[in-house]
Each structure stands twice: as C-alpha cells, then as structure tokens.
Motif scaffolding. Structure first.
Motif, PDB file in Angstrom:
ATOM      1  N   UNK A  47       6.594 -11.879   4.280  1.00  0.00           N
ATOM      2  CA  UNK A  47       7.045 -10.444   4.117  1.00  0.00           C
ATOM      3  C   UNK A  47       6.777  -9.756   5.579  1.00  0.00           C
ATOM      4  N   UNK A  48       7.762  -9.158   5.885  1.00  0.00           N
ATOM      5  CA  UNK A  48       7.761  -8.096   7.198  1.00  0.00           C
ATOM      6  C   UNK A  48       7.959  -6.583   6.852  1.00  0.00           C
ATOM      7  N   UNK A  49       9.007  -6.388   5.945  1.00  0.00           N
ATOM      8  CA  UNK A  49       9.200  -5.033   5.948  1.00  0.00           C
ATOM      9  C   UNK A  49      10.574  -4.983   4.448  1.00  0.00           C
ATOM     10  N   UNK A  60       5.825  -1.899   5.308  1.00  0.00           N
ATOM     11  CA  UNK A  60       5.667  -2.763   6.233  1.00  0.00           C
ATOM     12  C   UNK A  60       4.321  -3.525   6.162  1.00  0.00           C
ATOM     13  N   UNK A  61       4.422  -4.916   6.614  1.00  0.00           N
ATOM     14  CA  UNK A  61       3.186  -5.560   6.608  1.00  0.00           C
ATOM     15  C   UNK A  61       2.159  -5.254   7.764  1.00  0.00           C
ATOM     16  N   UNK A  62       1.075  -4.882   7.541  1.00  0.00           N
ATOM     17  CA  UNK A  62       0.084  -4.361   8.545  1.00  0.00           C
ATOM     18  C   UNK A  62       0.463  -4.507  10.106  1.00  0.00           C
ATOM     19  N   UNK A  68       7.667  -1.911  14.271  1.00  0.00           N
ATOM     20  CA  UNK A  68       8.963  -2.057  13.618  1.00  0.00           C
ATOM     21  C   UNK A  68       9.419  -1.174  12.840  1.00  0.00           C
ATOM     22  N   UNK A  69      10.901  -0.908  12.706  1.00  0.00           N
ATOM     23  CA  UNK A  69      11.388  -0.115  11.894  1.00  0.00           C
ATOM     24  C   UNK A  69      12.552  -0.564  11.090  1.00  0.00           C
ATOM     25  N   UNK A  70      12.446  -0.584   9.732  1.00  0.00           N
ATOM     26  CA  UNK A  70      13.564  -1.254   8.979  1.00  0.00           C
ATOM     27  C   UNK A  70      14.500   0.065   8.529  1.00  0.00           C
ATOM     28  N   UNK A  78      24.942  -2.508   5.674  1.00  0.00           N
ATOM     29  CA  UNK A  78      24.180  -3.388   6.670  1.00  0.00           C
ATOM     30  C   UNK A  78      22.530  -2.948   6.729  1.00  0.00           C
ATOM     31  N   UNK A  79      21.937  -4.049   6.835  1.00  0.00           N
ATOM     32  CA  UNK A  79      20.561  -3.773   7.106  1.00  0.00           C
ATOM     33  C   UNK A  79      20.217  -3.988   8.635  1.00  0.00           C
TER      34      UNK A  79
END
Length: 124
Positions: A47-49, A60-62, A68-70, A78-79
């Motif tokens: 998992x990332x975000x 977010x993962x630590x 990173x920004x989701x 769109x993602x």
C-alpha cells in the motif's frame, strides 16, 4: 466494471519528482475509494496511499508521508499521485486501484479494479 489506464512514471534521479495518472472508464459512477500500491523487485505489492470518493480523506504509508500526494478529479475520472523528493527505495512498479463496492481502503484484496502498472525508477 471499471477500466483503469495508467500513465506517467519513468526514470528520475534521487530528489526529483514524477506524477502518475490513472484514468478510469466504464462504470465510473460506481467508484468509491481509490488507491496506489507499489511492488519493488523481489517484494510483495504494498500500500502507498488511498483517497476517499470525495477526496476529503487520505491515508499514506509512513515511508511516503510528506513526499507523495494523492488526489483525484472526479469530473475527469482520474486519480493522481504526485511524488516528490524521490528516493532509490521508491523504485517499483506502481499500480492504481479502484473500489466498486464501498468497502476498500488500504488492503489490496479489497480492490476489484486495477491498472496495468507503471515503472518508476529512481537512481542515486
């Protein structure tokens, strides 16, 4: 069903930035949470975000917090994943995922729609 097509990625030096996109088509009206996962060579997909349908809730993962920004644009279906201050350990194949049932969040087996994956390589 929802079809997800990823774009972006590539190779960058440490400290650089990249943006991933994930365009959805098909039954987009049934999409709920969306997420990014990644799989490094020889490792399991992780998992990332994640982001809620409204975009108001993210997680977010630590290891990527603060870098990173989701985000998502529901009008464009769109993602996005904006990645900054990239590190060599961010090197992986990145996958987007979408939930059609309103049950998923950070566990990959909760997602029923997946993108094709895109390679991100960060050199030191």
């Amino acid at each position: 069903q929802v079809q997800l097509v990823q774009s972006g990625g590539g190779s960058v030096q440490a400290g650089g930035s990249l943006r991933l996109s994930c365009a959805a088509s098909g039954r987009t009206s049934s999409m709920y949470a969306m997420a990014w996962f990644r799989q490094a060579p020889g490792k399991e997909r992780q998992f990332v975000a994640a982001i809620s349908w409204s975009g108001n809730t993210t997680e977010y993962t630590n290891t990527v917090k603060g870098r990173f920004t989701i985000s998502r644009d529901n009008a464009k279906h769109t993602l996005y994943l904006q990645m900054s201050r990239l590190k060599p350990e961010d090197t992986a194949v990145y996958y987007c995922a979408a939930d059609s049932y309103g049950l998923a969040w950070s566990a990959q087996d909760e997602y029923d729609n997946w993108g094709q994956g895109t390679q991100v390589t960060v050199s030191s």
